[in-house]
Design a protein around this motif. Structure first.
Motif, PDB file in Angstrom:
ATOM      1  N   TYR A   1       7.371   6.986   0.581  1.00  0.00           N
ATOM      2  CA  TYR A   1       6.447   6.777   1.688  1.00  0.00           C
ATOM      3  C   TYR A   1       7.156   7.137   2.984  1.00  0.00           C
ATOM      4  N   ALA A   2       6.376   7.332   4.030  1.00  0.00           N
ATOM      5  CA  ALA A   2       6.919   7.704   5.333  1.00  0.00           C
ATOM      6  C   ALA A   2       7.475   6.485   6.050  1.00  0.00           C
ATOM      7  N   VAL A   3       8.684   6.634   6.593  1.00  0.00           N
ATOM      8  CA  VAL A   3       9.279   5.592   7.430  1.00  0.00           C
ATOM      9  C   VAL A   3       8.964   5.875   8.889  1.00  0.00           C
TER      10      VAL A   3
ATOM     11  N   THR B   1       3.308  10.376  -9.465  1.00  0.00           N
ATOM     12  CA  THR B   1       3.119  11.256  -8.312  1.00  0.00           C
ATOM     13  C   THR B   1       4.162  10.931  -7.249  1.00  0.00           C
ATOM     14  N   GLY B   2       4.405  11.869  -6.357  1.00  0.00           N
ATOM     15  CA  GLY B   2       5.397  11.657  -5.314  1.00  0.00           C
ATOM     16  C   GLY B   2       5.094  10.457  -4.442  1.00  0.00           C
ATOM     17  N   ASP B   3       3.807  10.268  -4.089  1.00  0.00           N
ATOM     18  CA  ASP B   3       3.471   9.161  -3.190  1.00  0.00           C
ATOM     19  C   ASP B   3       3.442   7.813  -3.898  1.00  0.00           C
TER      20      ASP B   3
ATOM     21  N   MET C   1       0.844  -1.191   0.000  1.00  0.00           N
ATOM     22  CA  MET C   1       0.000   0.000   0.000  1.00  0.00           C
ATOM     23  C   MET C   1       0.880   1.242   0.000  1.00  0.00           C
ATOM     24  N   VAL C   2       0.551   2.214  -0.829  1.00  0.00           N
ATOM     25  CA  VAL C   2       1.303   3.462  -0.886  1.00  0.00           C
ATOM     26  C   VAL C   2       0.764   4.401   0.185  1.00  0.00           C
ATOM     27  N   LEU C   3       1.653   4.986   0.938  1.00  0.00           N
ATOM     28  CA  LEU C   3       1.257   5.908   1.994  1.00  0.00           C
ATOM     29  C   LEU C   3       1.464   7.343   1.541  1.00  0.00           C
TER      30      LEU C   3
END
Length: 410
Positions: free
Chosen positions: A315-317, A309-311, A1-3
């Motif tokens: 993603y956030a770690v 797109t950037g996301d 899943m992309v965050l």
């Protein structure tokens, strides 16, 4: 899943880091250099090995400790760890055993390789041409002919004066290799920046303008925008890219190979649809087609027309770290910039200047971590090509604590 993530820049809180630098048997290392890599925050240990760095903005940094005769220590540390003093231990540098030859090499001179080193380390941009390496005698060269590689070694920090950007740079070079076969340069090290301007004075207007010019559209600008998920807003466009074998060239090459030993003067390959036949020279277009195919590269570049797109690539770690991953290669276009005319001239591209186009490749096909200031780990895990391979060398390098003062005009 992309965050999807939204990061803000580091808070305005400032911190102090203190510690000591000692040898393995507990003796202090006076005058050891202690600094955060690629910033202007640095100091030297005193006679007792103590050091202190003040007014450090919140964030995560690469702390570097070095001294002549010792192995360089580098560790990633966040300001949350600053509360307790650090105890840094330096190990003696192992002596080079030139008499133990694993692979033969030629010791080379600055006179032979100096210009080549400067062009691949500093760059050939207008800003790089205003850089001076003050201690060229610190560098030694080794040429490995069998591996087709040139290695540069420095036992002391390289002292660089950048009159275009207004910086002095002390660069602890840990690696410099040029791969002649693949035409790739690898270099890694730890730069410490200071201003050419006298303390307390504002940098000159031309320096500020040149710093902004070097920043916008750079890899640092890209990484900061990726961290904040503002790539499109900042003017970056991304596409998936990959290289595939040139099947047509290989087909023609294989068809031609069996006949080259028997084909005499006047015998050519003629092309008809998807078939090739060897026969008398009768069709100039067929010969021209064959020559045109054989002039093509062995690998063809395919670019997906869909914008990313950037996301979709990051993603956030955690609260302070993002990660970037993409398969194959990533094409990056900076829509708000224009290629330097010197770039087109040096790369022999006879066309009008357009938006700078670069590409990135993950060396080990695994994510890299990206920080708010544009730093990423590990630097050697990411290879850049295209415009960035020309523009993002030492001559245009900015410290990670640099803040642009004005965006470019649209």
């Amino acid at each position: 899943m992309v965050l999807l993530w939204f990061f803000s820049m580091a808070s305005q809180a400032q911190y102090t880091l203190q510690g000591t630098v000692r040898t393995a048997d507990g003796k202090p290392v006076p005058n050891a250099s202690v600094f955060f890599s690629n910033t202007s925050f640095g100091t030297a240990a005193n006679a007792e090995g103590h050091f202190a760095l003040y007014n450090i903005p919140a964030g995560r940094y690469e702390l570097v400790v070095s001294s002549m005769g010792f192995e360089t220590r580098a560790l990633v540390i966040s300001t949350e760890q600053f509360a307790a003093p650090l105890a840094i231990t330096l190990q003696p540098k192992a002596a080079e055993l030139d008499e133990v030859v694993i692979e033969s090499y030629d010791k080379e001179t600055w006179e032979k390789w100096g210009k080549f080193f400067i062009e691949n380390f500093m760059g050939t941009t207008p800003e790089a041409m205003q850089c001076t390496l003050k201690n060229t005698k610190a560098i030694r060269f080794r040429h490995y002919k069998k591996r087709q590689k040139l290695v540069a070694i420095a036992d002391e920090p390289l002292l660089i004066e950048n009159r275009a950007l207004g910086y002095r740079i002390s660069y602890q070079m840990e690696l410099f290799e040029y791969d002649f076969k693949n035409k790739i340069v690898y270099y890694a090290g730890y730069p410490l920046f200071s201003s050419l301007e006298k303390p307390g004075k504002q940098p000159r207007e031309k320096w500020l303008a040149n710093r902004n010019k070097s920043y916008y559209g750079s890899k640092m600008h890209f990484m900061r925008s990726l961290y904040r998920n503002t790539l499109a807003e900042e003017g970056f466009e991304m596409h998936h890219m990959q290289e595939v074998p040139n099947a047509e060239k290989e087909r023609v090459r294989q068809l031609y190979k069996p006949n080259t030993s028997t084909a005499g003067p006047g015998i050519v390959i003629s092309m008809s649809g998807n078939q090739a036949q060897v026969g008398p020279r009768s069709n100039g277009d067929s010969a021209a087609y064959y020559r045109s195919v054989m002039r093509q590269p062995d690998m063809l570049t395919l670019v997906d027309s869909a914008r990313l797109t950037g996301d979709s690539i990051a993603y956030a770690v955690d609260e302070t770290t993002a990660a970037m991953y993409f398969p194959h290669q990533l094409l990056v276009k900076y829509l708000r910039g224009v290629e330097d005319a010197l770039y087109l001239q040096q790369t022999l591209q006879n066309r009008e200047a357009g938006p700078p186009v670069s590409h990135l490749r993950l060396v080990h096909d695994k994510p890299i971590e990206v920080l708010a200031n544009g730093a990423y780990f590990e630097p050697l895990d990411l290879l850049a090509g295209g415009y960035w391979s020309w523009s993002d060398k030492m001559g245009n390098m900015l410290p990670f604590d640099f803040k642009p003062t004005a965006p470019p005009k649209r």
